[in-house]
Design an enzyme around this catalytic site. Structure first.
Site, short mmCIF file in Angstrom:
data_model
loop_
_atom_site.label_atom_id
_atom_site.label_comp_id
_atom_site.label_asym_id
_atom_site.label_seq_id
_atom_site.Cartn_x
_atom_site.Cartn_y
_atom_site.Cartn_z
N GLU A 62 19.36 68.06 -31.48
CA GLU A 62 19.43 69.14 -30.40
C GLU A 62 20.76 68.96 -29.84
OE1 GLU A 62 17.43 71.88 -29.86
OE2 GLU A 62 16.30 71.16 -31.71
N TYR A 104 22.74 68.06 -40.76
CA TYR A 104 21.89 69.26 -41.04
C TYR A 104 22.11 69.41 -42.80
CZ TYR A 104 20.22 70.48 -36.65
OH TYR A 104 19.38 70.41 -35.42
N VAL A 156 20.85 86.51 -38.78
CA VAL A 156 19.42 86.34 -38.52
C VAL A 156 19.40 85.56 -37.00
CG1 VAL A 156 17.30 85.13 -39.21
CG2 VAL A 156 19.00 85.89 -40.93
N ARG A 193 27.79 83.48 -28.67
CA ARG A 193 27.34 84.15 -29.90
C ARG A 193 27.17 85.76 -29.64
NH1 ARG A 193 21.83 81.64 -32.41
NH2 ARG A 193 20.70 82.28 -30.45
N TYR A 249 28.27 69.97 -33.71
CA TYR A 249 26.84 70.69 -33.79
C TYR A 249 26.99 71.74 -34.68
CZ TYR A 249 22.29 72.80 -32.62
OH TYR A 249 21.09 73.31 -32.66
#
Ligand SMILES: *[C@@H]1O[C@H](CO)[C@@H](O)[C@H](O)[C@H]1NC(C)=O
Ligand SMILES: *[C@@H]1O[C@H](CO)[C@@H](O)[C@H](O)[C@H]1NC(C)=O
Ligand SMILES: *[C@@H]1O[C@H](CO)[C@@H](O)[C@H](O)[C@H]1NC(C)=O
Ligand SMILES: *[C@@H]1O[C@H](CO)[C@@H](O)[C@H](O)[C@H]1NC(C)=O
Ligand SMILES: *[C@@H]1O[C@H](CO)[C@@H](O)[C@H](O)[C@H]1NC(C)=O
Length: 311
Positions: free
Chosen positions: A87, A118, A143, A153, A203
């Protein structure tokens, strides 16, 4: 004549609790059978604490009091404690009380002791001649499940949609996509908004690796710096929001990309030389500890975990 016998030590990794309460089967030698990593045993049996080489603690459960550190037990001198989190800092509360307890960090941060991204970019051995698909029925999709107006964002989306149509899916828009539908739906469009919910060092999540790259569309990214994306993503594979002073310029550029075949195809060239691998299974991430084990620092202690996470 003498023979040198090399004994490879078996490493035992104890996962103290499962991240977000979602467990996976650990029976048998999972690191070997699933990921071809030998001499690495995973267990979630906390009664084996005294014999584990490495004990892994996922942060969210500790911080919320759903699990606690075994401070009452005798900690073997050679045992290493790992602080695990995928996170961003904004989601990692209550860090300071864990200062001085962990030996290694495990996260998406490239400077973590155990770096577990990831996804990653891999060089291809053969040129399979990827064909850029240009037959698409929509321009941009996004999405989003948790829309927060104050997030960066959200502001970019609100502004960008004044210039170009954006197809929005996810819980927020009451158009959730099942796992099966996700990539085929995204693949109908030319671009995907790989907007991270938090702009933090390194991230970069499945919003880039899976949603955009695995769907075969061009990602428009919002997250860490362009330099960070360049360091981990395939060459010439994304459009960075920060490269444009105004969202109107970004919209103009997207229209230019689709109008000019050569510019469009430039974003697909990397498919010939590179491919993407994503990581989703916690077991694969845990097995990575054994791969890195011989090179991990000895006698390390995170005296100020709070500062490390937020730096
Ligand atoms: C498994 O790992 C061994 C040793 O690292 C390697 O020699 C072998 O080719 C790997 N096998 C597969 C199927 O990847
Ligand atoms: C957990 O480990 C302890 C100690 O090694 C063992 O006695 C016990 O049977 C294990 N429990 C399970 C469910 O494997
Ligand atoms: C942090 O810890 C306090 C008590 O120790 C708890 O009340 C709070 O919910 C925790 N915060 C988060 C975000 O988990
Ligand atoms: C392009 O898409 C349309 C509608 O989705 C489809 O009917 C057509 O067969 C596609 N053409 C090619 C060349 O894939
Ligand atoms: C791990 O960290 C602890 C501090 O919490 C320290 O006492 C211990 O020596 C470290 N262990 C190793 C093997 O480095």
């Amino acid at each position: 004549m003498s023979y040198a016998v090399v004994f490879i030590k078996n490493i035992t990794i104890l996962l103290w609790h499962w991240p977000f309460g979602h467990s996976y089967r650990l029976s048998g030698d999972k690191c070997l059978t699933m990921f071809n990593i030998s001499h690495c045993s995973l267990t979630d049996n906390t009664s084996t604490f005294s014999t584990a080489d490495v004990v892994v603690f996922h942060h969210q459960e500790l911080s919320r009091g759903l699990s606690s550190l075994p401070l009452h037990l005798d900690r073997p001198a050679s045992q290493h404690w790992v602080w695990l989190s995928m996170e961003p800092p904004v989601n990692n509360a209550n860090l300071s009380r864990f200062n001085g307890l962990f030996n290694w960090t495990m996260s998406y941060r490239r400077d973590a002791d155990i770096f577990i991204p990831y996804g990653k970019t891999i060089m291809k051995r053969d040129d399979l001649g990827f064909q850029a698909v240009s037959n698409r029925s929509c321009l941009v999709s996004w999405v989003v499940s948790k829309y927060r107006p104050q997030q960066a964002r959200a502001g970019i989306y609100e502004s960008l949609k004044k210039y170009i149509p954006i197809e929005v899916y996810g819980k927020w828009n009451k158009k959730p996509l099942s796992d099966k539908k996700l990539l085929p739906t995204i693949a109908k469009c030319l671009f995907y908004l790989s907007f991270e919910n938090s702009e933090a060092k390194d991230y970069i999540t499945e919003k880039l690796w899976r949603n955009a790259f695995q769907a075969g569309v061009i990602p428009v990214v919002l997250g860490p710096s362009r330099a960070t994306y360049e360091a981990v993503a395939p060459p010439h594979s994304f459009i960075h929001v920060a490269d444009f002073k105004h969202t109107a310029d970004l919209a103009t550029y997207l229209k230019h990309v689709i109008a000019d075949r050569q510019t469009y195809e430039m974003y697909f060239k990397w498919h010939r030389t590179h491919r993407i691998k994503t990581y989703t299974d916690w077991r694969e991430r845990l097995c990575q500890i054994c791969v890195k084990y011989p090179n991990l620092p000895v006698n390390k202690v995170y005296q100020d975990l709070e500062r490390w996470v937020n730096n």
